[in-house]
Scaffold this active site. Structure first.
Site, PDB file in Angstrom:
ATOM      1  N   CYS B 170      59.743  29.281   7.382  1.00 36.24           N
ATOM      2  CA  CYS B 170      58.465  29.043   7.557  1.00 36.24           C
ATOM      3  C   CYS B 170      57.793  29.124   9.013  1.00 36.24           C
ATOM      4  O   CYS B 170      56.415  28.574   9.392  1.00 36.24           O
ATOM      5  CB  CYS B 170      57.866  27.665   6.995  1.00 36.24           C
ATOM      6  SG  CYS B 170      58.310  28.033   5.201  1.00 36.24           S
ATOM      7  N   HIS B 310      51.288  21.847  11.403  1.00 36.77           N
ATOM      8  CA  HIS B 310      51.805  22.426  10.145  1.00 36.77           C
ATOM      9  C   HIS B 310      51.168  21.925   8.865  1.00 36.77           C
ATOM     10  O   HIS B 310      50.824  22.599   8.044  1.00 36.77           O
ATOM     11  CB  HIS B 310      53.216  22.352  10.180  1.00 36.77           C
ATOM     12  CG  HIS B 310      54.144  22.980   9.239  1.00 36.77           C
ATOM     13  ND1 HIS B 310      54.353  24.340   9.186  1.00 36.77           N
ATOM     14  CD2 HIS B 310      54.966  22.355   8.411  1.00 36.77           C
ATOM     15  CE1 HIS B 310      55.088  24.567   8.004  1.00 36.77           C
ATOM     16  NE2 HIS B 310      55.433  23.451   7.553  1.00 36.77           N
ATOM     17  N   GLU B 321      55.730  15.222  11.501  1.00 37.57           N
ATOM     18  CA  GLU B 321      54.717  15.838  12.574  1.00 37.57           C
ATOM     19  C   GLU B 321      54.070  14.799  13.413  1.00 37.57           C
ATOM     20  O   GLU B 321      53.818  15.054  14.635  1.00 37.57           O
ATOM     21  CB  GLU B 321      53.795  16.708  11.707  1.00 37.57           C
ATOM     22  CG  GLU B 321      53.287  17.837  12.317  1.00 37.57           C
ATOM     23  CD  GLU B 321      52.621  18.923  11.664  1.00 37.57           C
ATOM     24  OE1 GLU B 321      52.608  18.573  10.509  1.00 37.57           O
ATOM     25  OE2 GLU B 321      51.835  19.732  12.267  1.00 37.57           O
ATOM     26  N   LYS B 342      46.100  24.386   5.887  1.00 38.48           N
ATOM     27  CA  LYS B 342      46.991  24.541   4.503  1.00 38.48           C
ATOM     28  C   LYS B 342      46.355  23.742   3.409  1.00 38.48           C
ATOM     29  O   LYS B 342      46.262  23.957   2.237  1.00 38.48           O
ATOM     30  CB  LYS B 342      48.179  24.146   4.577  1.00 38.48           C
ATOM     31  CG  LYS B 342      49.164  24.926   5.553  1.00 38.48           C
ATOM     32  CD  LYS B 342      50.566  24.348   5.477  1.00 38.48           C
ATOM     33  CE  LYS B 342      51.498  25.271   6.374  1.00 38.48           C
ATOM     34  NZ  LYS B 342      51.350  25.026   7.839  1.00 38.48           N
ATOM     35  N   HIS B 347      50.355  27.171   1.675  1.00 36.46           N
ATOM     36  CA  HIS B 347      51.221  27.613   2.546  1.00 36.46           C
ATOM     37  C   HIS B 347      51.862  28.820   2.425  1.00 36.46           C
ATOM     38  O   HIS B 347      52.453  28.891   1.215  1.00 36.46           O
ATOM     39  CB  HIS B 347      52.245  26.363   2.503  1.00 36.46           C
ATOM     40  CG  HIS B 347      53.372  26.542   3.343  1.00 36.46           C
ATOM     41  ND1 HIS B 347      53.472  27.435   4.173  1.00 36.46           N
ATOM     42  CD2 HIS B 347      54.427  25.420   3.702  1.00 36.46           C
ATOM     43  CE1 HIS B 347      54.696  27.088   4.937  1.00 36.46           C
ATOM     44  NE2 HIS B 347      55.198  26.206   4.563  1.00 36.46           N
ATOM     45  N   PHE B 406      62.052  25.714   6.971  1.00 41.35           N
ATOM     46  CA  PHE B 406      63.433  25.420   6.226  1.00 41.35           C
ATOM     47  C   PHE B 406      64.466  26.201   7.159  1.00 41.35           C
ATOM     48  O   PHE B 406      64.063  27.421   7.844  1.00 41.35           O
ATOM     49  CB  PHE B 406      63.646  26.246   5.037  1.00 41.35           C
ATOM     50  CG  PHE B 406      62.973  25.220   3.731  1.00 41.35           C
ATOM     51  CD1 PHE B 406      62.195  24.347   4.167  1.00 41.35           C
ATOM     52  CD2 PHE B 406      63.214  25.606   2.458  1.00 41.35           C
ATOM     53  CE1 PHE B 406      61.711  23.299   3.099  1.00 41.35           C
ATOM     54  CE2 PHE B 406      62.447  24.750   1.420  1.00 41.35           C
ATOM     55  CZ  PHE B 406      61.770  23.757   1.943  1.00 41.35           C
TER      56      PHE B 406
END
Lengths: 86, 423, 403
Positions: B170, B310, B321, B342, B347, B406
């Site tokens: 991602c 993110h 984060e 998002k 996402h 990931f």
């Protein structure tokens, strides 16, 4: 369908779904040891519980999983579900 | 010799709720959400049945029937956004050496729409253990190797320089832009068509995120399902789309009188080397990426006007984060407005990092910060200024955008308004 | 001054040898690892030969915790990385995590794993899909798993450009070293020898349907009729030369040059871009064609592509101007692992002053190549490795002796 889900059943599923950490002996007294201490993180638990759900035809639910931090806790939840299904 | 700087001179976006840059930006600044119950297929069997889908008709963008058959949806996104970026840049490709034009496309899962469809056909929906090649599409190889997406983009724009796919989960989208910047800085290319694309709203991808309970099961309220930084958040919402950019060496851009949207002034990536999907609460590696990106951009925390987060809306990400911002920016973390788009467009895995670069650039240009939709009850552990619900007007010269993926990837990019760089 | 990147460790898993030593002995001996597929029953398919890595038992090398969550090719990659690090004498746990990067190439991810989960989904239902599918199949999996296993936290990436990706990964690793990361694990280990992988290979139209392993993969031969897919590859420890010398590391060679280009869109009438990749890589290395002692060819064994490659080589080096070899005739084409395995062969050729052979091919005279059809002696200081990927990817790496 087996009427009771035992620690032996759990160990065999754990080994198949997530292997066994090198520093851990699953055959020792592990009932009250945290899964994390046994080397199993969330993915291993997801894989294991999803296998239990499929093999035993039960649904464990998200909340139950958050609470089951040890083998004993997971056995209790699974067995309670098995009883309610039966 | 001063270093070669990288300008963004063209932008193309396909986003849920916003095909093309103007619609995309309108959606974000109006704080609308594009999340809904999945319509691409019947989502009934799945735990999470919500996604942010792009209402995209490839034929409307001039793709012919053969191209549509040959290209996976992610490739179609890539080609259409690359064309929008090139058109917007005013670049006449016939006047540049195609060997100096590179392509860098980020994608986490490539041509997975086509791969799943062909699997179903060739296996008779999984009935056959050994698949029958006679039932698979002739162009199956294009789905098998996702680098075919890069080839399509290169063909669409006429690039003949280096071409590659960056697939860092991602963080792919922002990493592909960072990779493109390296190519320009080191002199391997003068122009790079860079960005990210993914089309992950498929049964196999829904199922794999169901299996790790990463996506939200808030199926009764799809419009408000993506809730980054909110106490009630319980997973992310899948999205799809693409953003592509024309990256151009600054002097090259100035030489042709191009409009410069922004300067990419810093980029860095680190890995947590911890877990394929898990994050440590301390945010250490993302903080390190932020520090290195800021150093490359020669900016201090005091200079950052906005952070495009993110903000996936999973419990662990948003805490991780927030910790990373505090660790890298110190007290300034409490001053700097942060938001997660998002919350509105979901996402889209390897695409979203690039789409967030687009949002960051537009924030710089318009001096408007997109909000975090659906943020009503902040998580006490997420105690920064996340621009809840409503967009905010604010002079903005320097933006930080971050991504987490990931595989443990953590990336950070600093974008600066032209003429405002700190070099 | 730009830091130089040198290879200090090599790990190999190849169809004709598990481990660098076995691979290199088999390669110099001309021993092929191509045979009938055993991983699934290939009887129903028009092509039945492949290069499978022999004798690999994952649980002998990896902890059982990793096995349920990894595809076959990731297991190969993890072990290959272990071997490369051991060969380099590097103990990752003694280094700062940020000082180590991982850059690998992939062509199609953990494809066999993904196929199994697709079957679970479509034949049984979504609840049967593994929790590991979310990363075991994706292209970044080897980079992520190697990073985690070895605590490597530096700037890392996965690159995808079909058979050319392995060189692009090495190029990116070198870039990170130049930008200040002292060490990188890089290269590619790949494989998709499952049923769905196989029909995907077949759909390229480039797979040999020959049944005799000695006649199946014949690049630059008049009877070339496609290639044989394989699995495996090579990973390297790449280090900043100054740092490597300081710690007294043994150095195989230097990644002296790298470049990559993309072919024009079909139908434009513009020339292919392979020659440009070669000349740019030579320029980058600061060498002339005359300095190159051997070319490791991409060698697709599809006549049109062999012709293009021969033309590019001849335009740069002149007809029969340089020895050309394709030891991949003994392994099949390993996708993202192919070119890294050639880089390993090039480094070992430099070490041992020997050119590994191209087996089974009878060079078609029209190509005007000096094809190395038997192991050849001779000093090797500089080698060029060429790789191409479906759609038009061309990459080239120049490897030089660091002595």
């Amino acid at each position: 369908m087996p009427e009771k889900f035992t620690i032996e059943d759990l160990k065999s599923i754990l080994r198949e779904c997530a292997g066994e950490d090198e520093g851990v002996d699953l055959d020792s007294h592990i009932l009250d040891t945290e899964f994390e201490e046994l080397g199993y993180e969330s993915l291993a638990i997801f894989e294991t519980t999803s296998r239990i759900e499929r093999e035993y035809g039960i649904s464990l639910g998200d909340d139950a999983l958050n609470e089951a931090s040890t083998p004993r806790a997971l056995l209790d939840i699974v067995n309670a579900r098995l009883l309610s299904v039966a | 010799m001063s270093r070669r700087e990288v300008a963004i001179t063209g932008i193309g976006v396909i986003s849920p709720g916003g095909i093309g840059v103007p619609d995309f930006w309108r959606l974000l600044t109006e704080g609308r959400t594009a999340t809904r119950l999945v319509t691409h297929f019947d989502p009934a069997p799945f735990r999470s049945r919500i996604a942010a889908e792009a209402d995209f008709d490839p034929a409307a963008f001039g793709l012919g029937p053969q191209e549509i058959r040959r290209m996976d949806r992610a490739a179609q996104f890539g080609v259409v956004t690359a064309r929008e970026a090139v058109t917007g840049s005013g670049l006449d490709m016939s006047t540049v050496d195609p060997g100096r034009v590179a392509v860098s496309v980020g994608s986490a899962i490539g041509a997975s729409v086509g791969l799943e469809e062909e699997y179903r056909a060739a296996s008779d929906d999984g009935r056959l253990d050994l698949l029958d090649e006679n039932y698979a599409a002739k162009h199956l190889y294009n789905y098998f190797v996702p680098s075919s997406i890069v080839a399509e983009v290169a063909w669409a724009v006429g690039a003949e320089g280096h071409a590659a796919m960056i697939s860092d989960g991602c963080t792919s989208g922002v990493d592909a832009v960072g990779y493109g910047c390296d190519l320009i800085r080191e002199g391997s290319a003068d122009i790079v068509i860079a960005g990210g694309t993914d089309a992950p709203i498929t049964p196999i991808t829904l199922a794999c995120f169901d299996a790790i309970k990463a996506t939200t099961p808030r199926n009764d309220d799809p419009e408000h399902a993506s809730r980054p930084f909110d106490a009630s958040r319980n997973g992310f919402v899948l999205g799809e789309g693409a953003a592509m950019f024309v990256l151009e060496e600054v002097e090259h851009a100035r030489g042709r009188g191009a409009h410069i949207h922004a300067i990419v002034s810093g980029f860095a990536g680190r890995c947590n080397a911890y877990h394929m999907t898990g994050l440590k609460a301390d945010g250490r590696e993302m903080a390190e990426a932020i520090r290195v990106a800021m150093a490359e951009a020669r900016v201090n925390p005091e200079d950052i006007d906005y952070i495009n987060a993110h903000g996936s809306g999973t419990k662990q990400n948003d805490r991780h984060e927030t910790a990373a911002f505090k660790r890298s920016l110190g007290d300034q973390a409490y001053r700097i407005p942060v938001s997660s788009i998002k919350s509105m467009i979901g996402h889209s895995l390897g695409a979203i990092g690039a789409i967030e670069v687009a949002a960051s650039v537009l924030a710089l240009e318009h001096d408007v910060l997109p909000p975090t939709a659906n943020l009503h009850t902040p998580d006490p552990e997420c105690d920064l200024d996340y621009i809840p619900v409503t967009a905010r007007e604010q002079d903005t010269d320097t933006v930080l955008t971050v991504a987490s993926g990931f595989g443990g990837f953590q990336s950070a990019m600093v974008l600066t308004a032209p003429g405002k760089d700190h070099a | 001054m730009t830091p130089s990147a040198v290879v200090t460790g090599i790990g190999v898993t190849a169809p004709n040898g598990l481990g660098t030593k076995d691979y290199w002995a088999a390669t110099l001996d001309g021993t092929s690892g191509i045979g009938r597929l055993t991983r699934f029953d290939p009887s129903g398919y028009p092509a039945q030969l492949a290069g499978e890595v022999p004798g690999f038992v994952a649980k002998e090398h990896l902890p059982s915790r990793l096995l349920p969550q990894t595809d076959h090719m990731t297991r190969l990659a993890l072990v290959t990385a272990d071997w490369a690090l051991a060969d380099a004498g590097v103990k990752p746990d003694q280094l700062d995590g940020y000082d180590m990067s991982v850059v690998t190439a992939s062509s199609a991810g953990g494809f066999e794993f993904g196929e199994r989960e697709l079957q679970a989904l479509w034949s049984k239902g979504s609840k049967y899909v593994s929790a590991y599918q979310s990363f075991a199949w994706f292209y970044a999996v080897n980079t992520g798993q190697i990073s985690i296993r070895n605590g490597m936290q530096g700037p890392s990436a996965a690159l995808v450009s079909d058979h050319a990706g392995g060189l692009d990964a090495i190029g990116q690793a070198r870039r990170q070293i130049r930008k200040g990361t002292p060490l990188a694990v890089t290269g590619g280990v790949d494989g998709s020898l499952s049923s769905y992988g196989w029909i995907s290979h077949l759909s390229s139209g480039q797979i040999s349907t020959a049944t005799d392993p000695d006649r199946a993969y014949l690049p630059f031969d008049a009877s070339a009729s496609g290639y044989v897919p394989g699995e495996g590859g090579a990973l390297f420890v790449l280090e900043d030369e100054a740092a490597a010398r300081q710690r007294g590391a043994e150095i195989y060679g230097r990644i002296a040059g790298y470049a990559s280009t993309f072919d024009p869109r079909p139908g434009t009438g513009r020339p292919p871009a392979l020659k440009r990749a070669i000349t740019l890589a030579l320029d980058d290395a600061g060498v002339t064609p005359g300095d190159v002692d051997v070319v490791f060819a991409d060698a697709v064994a599809v006549p049109e592509l062999d012709r293009q490659e021969a033309d590019a080589i001849n335009e740069v080096f002149g007809p029969r101007g340089v020895p050309v070899t394709a030891p991949k005739t003994m392994t099949g084409r390993l996708y993202a692992g192919a070119a890294p395995l050639d880089v390993a062969a090039a480094l070992l050729a430099i070490r041992d002053s020997v050119l590994p052979p191209t087996v089974h091919s009878d060079p078609y005279p029209d190509y005007q190549l000096d094809l190395v059809t038997g192991t050849r002696g001779g000093p090797v200081r500089t080698a060029l490795v060429v790789a191409r990927g479906h759609g038009g990817f061309n990459s080239a790496v120049v490897v030089r002796s660091a002595r």
